[in-house]
Design an enzyme around this catalytic site. Sequence first.
Site, PDB file in Angstrom:
ATOM      1  N   HIS A  40      43.506  40.450  41.108  1.00  0.00           N
ATOM      2  CA  HIS A  40      42.671  39.248  41.163  1.00  0.00           C
ATOM      3  C   HIS A  40      42.581  38.410  39.896  1.00  0.00           C
ATOM      4  O   HIS A  40      42.020  37.318  39.958  1.00  0.00           O
ATOM      5  CB  HIS A  40      41.253  39.628  41.600  1.00  0.00           C
ATOM      6  N   HIS A 144      35.767  45.392  42.612  1.00  0.00           N
ATOM      7  CA  HIS A 144      36.128  44.957  43.966  1.00  0.00           C
ATOM      8  C   HIS A 144      35.786  43.488  44.142  1.00  0.00           C
ATOM      9  O   HIS A 144      34.700  43.049  43.754  1.00  0.00           O
ATOM     10  CB  HIS A 144      35.376  45.795  45.005  1.00  0.00           C
TER      11      HIS A 144
END
EC number: 3.1.27.-
Length: 147
Positions: A40, A144
């Site tokens: 990410h 996450h």
Amino acid sequence: MDIQRTQSLLLLLLLTLLGLGLVQPSYGQDRMYQRFLRQHVDPEGTGGSDNYCNVMMQRRRMTSTQCKRFNTFIHEDIWNIRSICDTANIPCKNGNMNCHEGIVRVTDCRETGSSVPHNCRYRARASTRRVVIACEGTPEVPVHFDR
């Protein structure tokens, strides 16, 4: 007086460094943090193009066994991303209370539907928007991407 001040500053520095060494994330959390970074975080990237998504999804190993349907790349310094973990806790999609939100520059990559593994194709959408990430550990680190 100057010697005492220097000694005090050195002692403070030593204690700070020791403290940082004592509060490292656990092995499991460190693995999840490293995975979060791989999947990410792209602080140098500008993103926004379909080609960016096609290249980055392959480069970051999210297209080998199957095409990941959706992924978000965050275009911020890791310290800016980690500072999101300092905001108030909010519920995650799974009901856990370890999520935090912030506004960051992102590129969302959505699989086109005509992809096959090793030849995945994506549509890109660049924006500045609210994201929600789950954080764990002491100190808290992102582990996450929730939404």
